[in-house]
Design an enzyme around this catalytic site. Structure first.
Site, mmCIF file in Angstrom:
data_model
loop_
_atom_site.group_PDB
_atom_site.id
_atom_site.type_symbol
_atom_site.label_atom_id
_atom_site.label_comp_id
_atom_site.label_asym_id
_atom_site.label_seq_id
_atom_site.Cartn_x
_atom_site.Cartn_y
_atom_site.Cartn_z
ATOM 1 N N GLY A 1 5.620 19.408 -5.033
ATOM 2 C CA GLY A 1 5.551 19.591 -3.595
ATOM 3 C C GLY A 1 5.612 21.043 -3.181
ATOM 4 O O GLY A 1 4.602 21.765 -3.194
ATOM 5 N N CYS A 2 6.811 21.501 -2.820
ATOM 6 C CA CYS A 2 6.951 22.841 -2.262
ATOM 7 C C CYS A 2 6.687 23.940 -3.283
ATOM 8 O O CYS A 2 6.181 25.009 -2.920
ATOM 9 C CB CYS A 2 8.343 22.996 -1.657
ATOM 10 S SG CYS A 2 8.624 21.872 -0.268
ATOM 11 N N VAL A 3 7.005 23.687 -4.542
ATOM 12 C CA VAL A 3 6.711 24.691 -5.565
ATOM 13 C C VAL A 3 5.202 24.831 -5.728
ATOM 14 O O VAL A 3 4.656 25.944 -5.710
ATOM 15 C CB VAL A 3 7.383 24.332 -6.902
ATOM 16 C CG1 VAL A 3 6.872 25.234 -8.028
ATOM 17 C CG2 VAL A 3 8.897 24.459 -6.789
#
Length: 238
Positions: A171-173
């Site tokens: 996701g955010c990575v």
């Protein structure tokens, strides 16, 4: 002579579930797929808050330990450290999408439960507590670059190489890595320093990033590279 499958597997992050037929697509004309390092690295720690690190301890705890080891090496090398943290669910209207499509509607939870969750979202794991010179910025979406000053801050410090760590890998990575590469940074991802709720999502996201956007580089190798910057700094000071 092209880079064969054995070379690809040895040089890149390739999970066992990836078939050779997929790897054949990524064969090259002999050139390495590695991006390499520039002259001025920084570490960007993504969402290493208690909401994520405690959610699945069997993956969160090792990720915290690996990040602590990396940050020790980065600070020894005088490499800047940046943190990004999620925006609490109650920040926006109920019908406004959150960081992901599963994070809307959080405001419907009981107030006490919502307050506890928001506190965990804001609280970076104690083992990774930012130091005085570190930069901590909130982000409203998955990517650390979307609607934030992260890119501006990195350019202010003349950063050309970004070591991205944190949660979650898929996701955010991954969103941060894609936008980091799109912003012309050399992106490095130590696999020990990222984690995900889903193991298969973690593995395949690392593979995808390795093939397209970043150098997925073992933590020991990243620390060894940071040690070179430490020695270079000491030599320059002498």
């Amino acid at each position: 002579m092209g880079q064969n499958l054995a070379d690809l597997k040895a040089e890149n992050y390739v999970p066992d579930v990836v078939p050779d037929s997929d790897l054949e697509y990524f064969e090259t004309d002999g050139q390495s797929r590695k991006i390499g390092w520039g002259d001025t690295p920084a570490v960007l720690v993504v969402d290493m808050t208690l909401a994520f690190t405690e959610e699945r301890p069997e993956v969160g705890e090792p990720c915290v330990e690996a990040n602590a080891e990396l940050l020790d090496a980065a600070r020894e090398a005088d490499v800047p450290v940046f943190y990004v943290t999620p925006t609490a669910p109650g920040t926006y209207p109920d019908d406004y999408h959150g960081t992901t499509k599963t994070s809307s509607g959080e405001s419907q939870k009981p107030e006490a439960e919502r307050a506890e969750w928001n506190d965990k979202l804001d609280t970076i794991a104690p083992e990774l507590e930012p130091e005085e010179d570190d930069v901590v910025l909130p982000k409203p979406r998955a990517s650390s670059f979307f609607d934030t000053h992260v890119g501006n801050m990195l350019h202010y410090y003349d950063i050309d190489t970004l070591i991205v760590t944190g949660m979650t890998t898929s996701g955010c990575v991954r969103g941060t890595v894609v936008d980091g590469q799109s912003s012309n940074f050399n992106v490095i991802v130590p696999p020990e320093c990222v984690a995900d709720r889903s193991i298969i999502s973690h593995e395949m996201s690392l593979f995808d990033m390795s093939m397209k956007y970043a150098d997925v580089t073992p933590l020991d190798d990243v620390i060894e590279k940071l040690d070179e910057y430490t020695k270079a700094t000491v030599t320059a000071d002498d």
